[in-house]
Each structure stands twice: as structure tokens, then as C-alpha cells.
Motif scaffolding. Structure first.
Motif, mmCIF file in Angstrom:
data_model
loop_
_atom_site.group_PDB
_atom_site.id
_atom_site.type_symbol
_atom_site.label_atom_id
_atom_site.label_comp_id
_atom_site.label_asym_id
_atom_site.label_seq_id
_atom_site.Cartn_x
_atom_site.Cartn_y
_atom_site.Cartn_z
ATOM 1 N N THR A 5 0.854 -1.263 -0.258
ATOM 2 C CA THR A 5 0.155 -0.067 0.219
ATOM 3 C C THR A 5 0.825 1.197 -0.054
ATOM 4 O O THR A 5 0.658 2.252 -0.761
ATOM 5 C CB THR A 5 -0.949 0.053 1.125
ATOM 6 N N ALA A 9 0.846 4.129 -2.774
ATOM 7 C CA ALA A 9 1.020 5.523 -2.582
ATOM 8 C C ALA A 9 2.105 6.344 -3.066
ATOM 9 O O ALA A 9 1.728 7.545 -3.741
ATOM 10 C CB ALA A 9 0.613 6.161 -1.078
ATOM 11 N N GLU A 279 -6.816 2.282 -3.584
ATOM 12 C CA GLU A 279 -5.846 3.447 -3.007
ATOM 13 C C GLU A 279 -6.213 4.541 -3.988
ATOM 14 O O GLU A 279 -6.047 5.801 -3.447
ATOM 15 C CB GLU A 279 -4.513 2.678 -2.973
ATOM 16 N N ARG A 282 -9.311 6.478 -3.017
ATOM 17 C CA ARG A 282 -9.079 7.188 -1.828
ATOM 18 C C ARG A 282 -8.137 8.471 -2.106
ATOM 19 O O ARG A 282 -8.640 9.796 -1.939
ATOM 20 C CB ARG A 282 -8.424 6.575 -0.726
ATOM 21 N N GLN A 283 -7.218 8.527 -2.918
ATOM 22 C CA GLN A 283 -6.527 9.619 -3.177
ATOM 23 C C GLN A 283 -7.047 10.496 -4.157
ATOM 24 O O GLN A 283 -7.024 11.846 -4.075
ATOM 25 C CB GLN A 283 -5.034 8.988 -3.847
#
Length: 360
Positions: A5, A9, A279, A282-283
Motif C-alpha cells: 500500500t 501511495a 488506493e 481514496r487519493q
């Protein structure tokens, strides 16, 4: 946060295309065997991060490389195939494409259960949305079997929020306004707050806001930024109404005929894509807000608004109103459309996560 993860990111933050660390985790290369040619139609537009940062690096580039050329993927978007998105189940079912992707609300016309995974007000945050999506996948695939298709995974787009062309401070201020929605549950929610839901295709929303045909519109934080909605709207809410969950599906007969090693290779690939897409969701939610309100330092994935919008932070009363609407109107109306069995599945699979039971 796991190593993978964290790697994702970093890759996203650096705006990488194929992310070496993530791709290094893909399944090992396949042994020699017959070649496999796959046709895939995935995201709505070729400019979307889900396409440029996930589908292209994995399906078009890494799959052929890792399989040493044994598997190749002819990859295209809905727009490139002149599709609206509503045809995906039928295209996959008929075998015209092997793999297709689309939002669950769009696909729910064929399989009403899918709409229940992303009801307005069901998931206040992306973590809960993922937990529900993972939990419901087996039940969804039981319904999809009769259409000859199978969902490999479910993933999010950015949080779906309100964009308005005039100031507002809370949901209560939207009473009487015309709000562009999509899907039955958002229609139900908008009606409960005393506003008027109107159906407008995404490409036409910009002009509808510009001309006042719509006072507000709901879409993803990043989608609105990419479509330049800050030019025709002034205020944006940070309250997630839903997540526009989508999924990749395969033709079940084709999938079952694949060499088991090829099928396992693809399952591993889509599992990694799933992690990266959540991910990214979310970003992209956070990035979309930053871009729309003009925070250049935090805007990495979408266009920076030339005319920054005003951020409307949801008050506790807004969260409570959304939750009350879900419990009293959105959930019961969905069960009416879907049938009693859907209510039973909801109570068995989703209610333990959402904390809200359906009562007939």
C-alpha cells in the motif's frame, strides 16, 4: 499500512505511469503454452486515472510482458467503442468482449442486487465501502451466473459529492433546487431533502449548470474537476453520498475454458489491480477536492481549477440527515425494486457492516 500500500501511495504521488514496485508483485510468468488473445472494454474515458494508471500499465503492458507474450489484451474504453456503459453486461454475456467494466448502478438494470452495494448513504467512508464490496461479491456472482458473467472485483471512483452554482451551507439549503443525479438511490435521497432530481447525461452537465437548467449536480470529486465544473459551479460539498462503485466482469463460459494456469495468472493480476484501484479511489477523492478548491500543492491527478470553488464542510446534522434518509427511504425503496430476497441478502451480508438492518 502495508508495504504494498505504501508503494502504491508513493507511485501515485509521483504521478507514475506503470508503477514498478506494484507491477513487481504481479504473478510470475506463465509456462509456455497456447497464446491467449483477450478483448477488454473498461473505463468510460481514456483520460481517467483508472485507465491511465491501472488498466494500461497492467492489462496492456504488464500482462503481455509477464506472460512472455503468451497473453495479449486489446484494451479500449467505452468512449472509444462508442458505448454508453449500459451495454457492458450484454457485451460480455454475448462474448463480444471477454472482459468489461462498468459502474454497478449502470449494470443494475440487468442485476438489481448490484445497486444495493452502493446505495446513497450506505458507506460514509471508503473503508466501509470496500468492506461491503468484498463481502457482497459472492452473492452478486450468484445472481450474475444466470447472465453468464462473473465479477472479478469491485472498485471505487472518487466520492460522489454535490457541486452547486450558488452558495449553500448545509443539505437543508438545497430544498427546492434542481439537482442532477444518476441512479435510483440518489434520486430517492435528493427527493427526501426536498430537492428535485433531474436526469442529465454527464457530458451535458457542464452546459446545464452554466445555463441554470440544473442548480447542482452530483459526481465524483475528480470527475467534476476533469470536466471543468469549477467554471460553472461555485460550491462543493465534502460529504460522500456514494462511491460510484464499479467492477470488472468476464464471460463465464470463456473464463471457465481458460487454462487453469492462465486463469490463476489473471486472478492474481486483477487482485493487484483491485488494491491499487481502492488506493487510487481514496487519493483521487482527496485530490479532486484539492483541485476544485485551488490547492495547487495537493492537486496531482486532476486539472487545477482556474476559479477555485468554496468547500462546504458537512456538519453533523448533514451526516445524520443522510443516514436517516438511507434508513427510512433509500434502503426500503431499493428492496421494493429488487425484491424480498435482496432484503434478506442485505441483512445477512451488508447489515453487519453498515449497522442498519432492513425491516419489511
Amino acid at each position: 499500512m502495508s508495504t504494498l500500500t505504501r508503494a502504491m501511495a508513493v507511485c501515485l504521488a509521483l504521478a507514475a505511469a506503470p508503477c514498478g514496485r506494484a507491477l513487481a508483485q504481479m504473478p510470475e510468468s506463465l509456462p509456455a503454452g497456447p497464446s491467449v488473445r483477450i478483448s477488454a472494454v473498461t473505463q468510460p474515458l481514456p483520460t481517467q486515472p483508472q485507465f491511465t494508471r491501472v488498466d494500461i500499465p497492467y492489462l496492456r503492458e504488464a500482462v503481455p510482458e509477464r506472460s512472455k507474450g503468451r497473453i495479449s489484451v486489446q484494451l479500449s474504453t467505452h468512449a472509444e467503442r462508442n458505448l454508453s456503459g449500459t451495454e457492458i453486461v450484454r457485451l460480455v454475456r454475448s462474448g463480444q468482449v471477454d472482459i468489461g467494466a462498468g459502474t454497478l448502478s449502470t449494470l443494475s438494470g440487468d442485476v438489481p442486487l448490484l445497486d444495493g452495494i452502493d446505495l446513497a448513504g450506505l458507506s460514509p467512508d471508503i473503508e466501509q465501502a470496500k468492506t461491503i464490496a468484498d463481502a457482497i461479491l459472492p452473492a452478486a456472482n450468484k445472481d450474475l451466473e444466470r447472465f453468464g458473467v462473473k465479477l472479478l472485483n469491485i472498485f471505487p471512483f472518487p466520492a460522489q459529492v454535490l457541486f452547486c452554482r450558488q452558495p449553500f451551507a448545509s443539505l437543508a439549503d438545497l430544498k427546492g433546487l434542481k439537482i442532477r443525479t444518476f441512479g435510483n438511490s440518489l434520486n430517492d435521497f435528493v427527493a427526501t431533502i426536498g430537492a428535485q432530481p433531474i436526469s442529465i447525461g454527464f457530458p451535458e452537465v457542464y452546459s446545464a449548470l452554466e445555463r441554470g437548467v440544473a442548480d447542482c449536480a452530483i459526481t465524483g470529486t475528480g470527475s467534476g474537476a476533469s470536466a471543468r465544473w469549477p467554471e460553472v459551479s461555485t460550491h462543493i460539498s465534502d460529504l460522500p453520498l456514494s462511491w460510484a462503485l464499479a467492477g470488472y466482469m468476464v464471460n463465464l463460459a470463456w473464463w471457465n475454458r481458460l487454462d487453469p494456469q492462465v486463469r490463476s495468472f489473471l486472478e492474481g493480476t486483477f487482485a493487484e489491480m483491485n488494491d491499487k484501484l481502492w488506493e487510487l479511489g481514496r487519493q483521487a477523492t482527496e485530490d479532486g477536492i484539492a483541485c476544485n478548491i485551488g490547492e495547487a500543492g495537493s492537486c496531482k491527478l486532476h486539472p487545477l481549477a482556474a476559479r477555485p470553488m468554496t468547500l462546504v464542510k458537512a456538519a453533523p446534522a448533514d451526516h445524520e440527515l443522510l443516514r436517516k434518509s438511507f434508513r427510512a427511504v433509500v434502503l426500503p425503496n431499493w428492496v421494493k425494486r429488487c425484491g424480498a430476497r435482496c432484503g434478506e441478502i442485505y441483512n445477512t451480508v451488508i447489515a453487519p457492516v453498515s449497522g442498519v438492518e432492513y425491516s419489511p
